[in-house]
Design a protein around this motif. Structure first.
Motif, PDB file in Angstrom:
ATOM      1  N   ALA A   1      -4.184  15.200 -22.700  1.00  0.00           N
ATOM      2  CA  ALA A   1      -2.727  15.093 -22.566  1.00  0.00           C
ATOM      3  C   ALA A   1      -2.044  16.461 -22.515  1.00  0.00           C
ATOM      4  N   ALA A   2      -2.539  17.431 -23.287  1.00  0.00           N
ATOM      5  CA  ALA A   2      -1.910  18.755 -23.291  1.00  0.00           C
ATOM      6  C   ALA A   2      -2.101  19.448 -21.942  1.00  0.00           C
ATOM      7  N   ALA A   3      -3.314  19.389 -21.379  1.00  0.00           N
ATOM      8  CA  ALA A   3      -3.554  19.987 -20.064  1.00  0.00           C
ATOM      9  C   ALA A   3      -2.680  19.321 -19.010  1.00  0.00           C
ATOM     10  N   ALA A   4      -2.529  17.998 -19.114  1.00  0.00           N
ATOM     11  CA  ALA A   4      -1.679  17.272 -18.163  1.00  0.00           C
ATOM     12  C   ALA A   4      -0.234  17.743 -18.247  1.00  0.00           C
ATOM     13  N   ALA A   5       0.226  18.024 -19.480  1.00  0.00           N
ATOM     14  CA  ALA A   5       1.614  18.474 -19.662  1.00  0.00           C
ATOM     15  C   ALA A   5       1.835  19.838 -19.016  1.00  0.00           C
ATOM     16  N   TYR A   6       0.892  20.758 -19.215  1.00  0.00           N
ATOM     17  CA  TYR A   6       1.018  22.083 -18.591  1.00  0.00           C
ATOM     18  C   TYR A   6       0.962  21.969 -17.064  1.00  0.00           C
ATOM     19  N   ALA A   7       0.061  21.136 -16.553  1.00  0.00           N
ATOM     20  CA  ALA A   7      -0.062  20.977 -15.103  1.00  0.00           C
ATOM     21  C   ALA A   7       1.203  20.358 -14.510  1.00  0.00           C
ATOM     22  N   ALA A   8       1.753  19.357 -15.190  1.00  0.00           N
ATOM     23  CA  ALA A   8       2.973  18.707 -14.695  1.00  0.00           C
ATOM     24  C   ALA A   8       4.117  19.708 -14.614  1.00  0.00           C
ATOM     25  N   ARG A   9       4.189  20.581 -15.623  1.00  0.00           N
ATOM     26  CA  ARG A   9       5.250  21.599 -15.639  1.00  0.00           C
ATOM     27  C   ARG A   9       5.087  22.545 -14.442  1.00  0.00           C
ATOM     28  N   GLY A  10       3.833  22.928 -14.158  1.00  0.00           N
ATOM     29  CA  GLY A  10       3.583  23.829 -13.045  1.00  0.00           C
ATOM     30  C   GLY A  10       3.810  23.200 -11.690  1.00  0.00           C
ATOM     31  N   LEU A  11       3.583  21.871 -11.625  1.00  0.00           N
ATOM     32  CA  LEU A  11       3.714  21.168 -10.343  1.00  0.00           C
ATOM     33  C   LEU A  11       5.091  20.537 -10.149  1.00  0.00           C
ATOM     34  N   GLY A  12       5.938  20.651 -11.172  1.00  0.00           N
ATOM     35  CA  GLY A  12       7.283  20.084 -11.049  1.00  0.00           C
ATOM     36  C   GLY A  12       7.312  18.562 -11.090  1.00  0.00           C
ATOM     37  N   ILE A  13       6.380  17.967 -11.866  1.00  0.00           N
ATOM     38  CA  ILE A  13       6.302  16.508 -11.988  1.00  0.00           C
ATOM     39  C   ILE A  13       6.835  16.088 -13.347  1.00  0.00           C
ATOM     40  N   ARG A  14       7.605  15.009 -13.382  1.00  0.00           N
ATOM     41  CA  ARG A  14       8.162  14.527 -14.649  1.00  0.00           C
ATOM     42  C   ARG A  14       7.043  14.130 -15.601  1.00  0.00           C
ATOM     43  N   TYR A  15       7.089  14.689 -16.805  1.00  0.00           N
ATOM     44  CA  TYR A  15       6.077  14.407 -17.822  1.00  0.00           C
ATOM     45  C   TYR A  15       6.595  15.003 -19.123  1.00  0.00           C
TER      46      TYR A  15
ATOM     47  N   MET B   1       0.833  -1.200   0.000  1.00  0.00           N
ATOM     48  CA  MET B   1       0.000   0.000   0.000  1.00  0.00           C
ATOM     49  C   MET B   1       0.869   1.252   0.000  1.00  0.00           C
ATOM     50  N   HIS B   2       0.400   2.266  -0.714  1.00  0.00           N
ATOM     51  CA  HIS B   2       1.131   3.537  -0.788  1.00  0.00           C
ATOM     52  C   HIS B   2       0.145   4.678  -0.502  1.00  0.00           C
ATOM     53  N   PRO B   3      -0.330   4.768   0.749  1.00  0.00           N
ATOM     54  CA  PRO B   3      -1.402   5.723   1.050  1.00  0.00           C
ATOM     55  C   PRO B   3      -1.023   7.177   0.833  1.00  0.00           C
ATOM     56  N   SER B   4       0.264   7.485   0.844  1.00  0.00           N
ATOM     57  CA  SER B   4       0.666   8.884   0.690  1.00  0.00           C
ATOM     58  C   SER B   4       0.741   9.307  -0.775  1.00  0.00           C
ATOM     59  N   LYS B   5       0.611   8.344  -1.694  1.00  0.00           N
ATOM     60  CA  LYS B   5       0.756   8.644  -3.115  1.00  0.00           C
ATOM     61  C   LYS B   5      -0.564   9.139  -3.702  1.00  0.00           C
ATOM     62  N   ARG B   6      -0.514  10.285  -4.359  1.00  0.00           N
ATOM     63  CA  ARG B   6      -1.701  10.850  -5.008  1.00  0.00           C
ATOM     64  C   ARG B   6      -1.360  11.095  -6.474  1.00  0.00           C
ATOM     65  N   LEU B   7      -2.241  10.634  -7.373  1.00  0.00           N
ATOM     66  CA  LEU B   7      -1.997  10.774  -8.810  1.00  0.00           C
ATOM     67  C   LEU B   7      -3.152  11.515  -9.470  1.00  0.00           C
ATOM     68  N   LEU B   8      -2.820  12.497 -10.312  1.00  0.00           N
ATOM     69  CA  LEU B   8      -3.824  13.211 -11.105  1.00  0.00           C
ATOM     70  C   LEU B   8      -4.067  12.438 -12.401  1.00  0.00           C
ATOM     71  N   LEU B   9      -5.331  12.053 -12.643  1.00  0.00           N
ATOM     72  CA  LEU B   9      -5.687  11.320 -13.859  1.00  0.00           C
ATOM     73  C   LEU B   9      -6.571  12.222 -14.720  1.00  0.00           C
ATOM     74  N   PHE B  10      -5.984  12.718 -15.817  1.00  0.00           N
ATOM     75  CA  PHE B  10      -6.697  13.602 -16.748  1.00  0.00           C
ATOM     76  C   PHE B  10      -7.460  12.734 -17.745  1.00  0.00           C
ATOM     77  N   THR B  11      -8.770  12.900 -17.800  1.00  0.00           N
ATOM     78  CA  THR B  11      -9.567  12.052 -18.682  1.00  0.00           C
ATOM     79  C   THR B  11     -10.785  12.808 -19.183  1.00  0.00           C
ATOM     80  N   ALA B  12     -11.098  12.623 -20.476  1.00  0.00           N
ATOM     81  CA  ALA B  12     -12.214  13.351 -21.072  1.00  0.00           C
ATOM     82  C   ALA B  12     -13.552  12.877 -20.529  1.00  0.00           C
ATOM     83  N   LYS B  13     -13.629  11.615 -20.145  1.00  0.00           N
ATOM     84  CA  LYS B  13     -14.896  11.104 -19.624  1.00  0.00           C
ATOM     85  C   LYS B  13     -14.598  10.005 -18.609  1.00  0.00           C
ATOM     86  N   LEU B  14     -15.514   9.848 -17.672  1.00  0.00           N
ATOM     87  CA  LEU B  14     -15.365   8.800 -16.671  1.00  0.00           C
ATOM     88  C   LEU B  14     -16.136   7.590 -17.178  1.00  0.00           C
TER      89      LEU B  14
END
Length: 437
Positions: free
Chosen positions: A86-100, A2-15
């Motif tokens: 994918a483009a929004a995810a790339a901009y967000a990753a850049r702002g959050l300092g996450i590899r992408y 288990m990795h309870p401290s891990k949080r991942l942003l999932l960018f998706t057009a529809k659920l």
């Protein structure tokens, strides 16, 4: 583990069904998923998933909204499902300092024209190509267009709006069809860029393959090469069967892998999943498209990877979560067994009224799963206007040949009742007609 401290942003057009597979994998890992979707932000969390509502047609604005929403929270990774997110995810990753991937690299993948220019400038194999406005109707003779050629919208996916033309008459019909599609309310509502243009390019005769890959700091790991045994020769290019491992000669597979690495390097992609398409001619490999996202729909279920625990392979979704969060075993190899998926084609446009033969299809040896994803009484569209399949068939066997045979036999057992769409009359029109009687 288990990795309870891990949080991942999932960018998706529809659920939908693809996100449910990621939910299952995240639950297994004990990881928290935070959804970023483009539904209306004025709805008060209608699905109870606490998703961050954004508009993907403005990726930088969407990224800013995400950064505001997660301010003060620890975010460990980012993934995007589909081309638009994918483009929004790339901009967000850049702002959050996450590899992408860099936003400019992802933006280049959003335009079929820009991608062709990048491939050409990098010295990769590309046919002749040019962009054309959808209005006025183009005259191929004046434009120096040769045949056969292929017309495409600049930014739609799943071969939607892609049409082959073998002569001037075909070309004019195809151009009119692409124009109608791009001017349809459904497509205009997406607010995709460049809906006033299309690309025309030389047709490449040959076999087609898909490649699933994973980038880590610019190094591409090939997860699978899928053969597409049904010839994709047009006039439309609806995909059907994917089978892996490839039956192509080892030398051809090595050439495909090299072309995939050259294509992602040319585009500047550096981190995360990649889905790419290639044409194989007698003497060369031609890159068609590269997308900075995993394979779409339920197709990921055709891939499983050997994990540390014998007899307990992991799916592509868990592999991608592990990679994005830098957890162990993200580099697990694909299992040895042959596998495949059939995206069940739409035989004609209309309203889906019934499905028969499901049990018979499931009983075919080698078939592991079948999922009809189209809903009864919903309108469905055949290609080139369509972009959604009736469902998915999955098979596993000891050879690719047996996988392909199982998928074809199961498909033959299925039948779909599709009735014509009834024209919808506007109430104002009906009122005027009644008054005239």
């Amino acid at each position: 583990m288990m990795h309870p401290s891990k949080r991942l942003l999932l960018f998706t057009a529809k659920l939908g069904y693809q996100t449910r597979s990621f939910e299952d994998a995240a639950r297994e890992l004990g990881v928290q998923l935070v959804y970023v979707t483009d539904r209306c932000h004025q709805l008060e969390d209608p699905w109870g998933d606490q998703a961050i509502a954004v508009h993907f047609e403005s990726p930088d604005v969407a990224a800013y909204a995400v950064m505001e929403a997660v301010r003060g929270q620890d975010v460990s990774g980012i993934l995007a499902l589909g081309d638009r997110p994918a483009a929004a995810a790339a901009y967000a990753a850049r702002g959050l300092g996450i590899r992408y991937n860099h936003p400019a690299a992802v933006e280049a993948c959003r335009s079929k024209l820009r991608m062709k220019e990048v491939f050409r400038d990098a010295g990769l194999n590309v046919p002749w190509f040019r962009s054309l406005p959808i209005d006025p109707p183009p005259e191929p003779v004046l434009l120096g267009i040769s045949f056969p050629c292929v017309l495409k919208p600049l930014s739609l996916s799943a071969s939607q709006g892609v049409v082959r033309a073998n002569n001037r008459e075909d070309f004019l019909d195809a151009a009119a069809r692409v124009r109608r599609l791009l001017k349809s309310p459904e497509i205009l509502a997406t607010r995709e860029p460049n809906l006033d243009q299309m690309v025309v390019e030389g047709y490449i005769a040959g076999r087609e393959v898909a490649v699933e890959g994973l980038l880590s700091d610019g190094v591409l790991k090939i997860l699978a090469i899928f053969d597409k045994p049904d010839p994709l020769e047009g006039p439309y290019f609806e995909e059907t069967i994917y089978v892996t491992p490839s039956r192509l000669p080892e030398s051809v597979q090595q050439a495909i892998e090299k072309c995939a690495r050259d294509a992602v390097r040319a585009l500047g992609l550096s981190h995360g999943p990649v889905h790419a398409e290639f044409r194989i001619t007698d003497d060369d490999v031609w890159p068609l498209e590269v997308a900075p996202r995993p394979i779409g729909g339920l197709c990921a279920r055709a891939l499983r990877f050997s994990f540390d625990v014998p007899g307990q392979p992991i799916g592509l979704e868990e592999l991608l979560l592990r990679h994005a969060l830098e957890l162990p075993a993200w580099d697990s190899p694909r299992e040895q067994i042959s596998s495949g998926v059939m995206m069940i084609p739409v035989p004609k446009s209309g309203v889906l009224e019934g499905v028969a033969g499901e049990e018979a299809a499931r009983s075919i040896p080698g078939i592991t799963e079948m999922s009809i994803t189209a809903r009864l009484h919903d309108a469905i569209a055949a290609w080139p206007e369509g972009s959604s399949y009736l469902g998915f068939l999955f098979a596993r066997e000891d050879t690719p040949e047996k996988v392909e045979r199982a998928l074809r036999e199961a498909h033959q057992k299925l039948s779909f009742a599709i009735t014509p769409n009834l024209p919808v009359e506007h109430p104002a029109t009906r009122r005027m007609t009644n008054q005239g009687n």
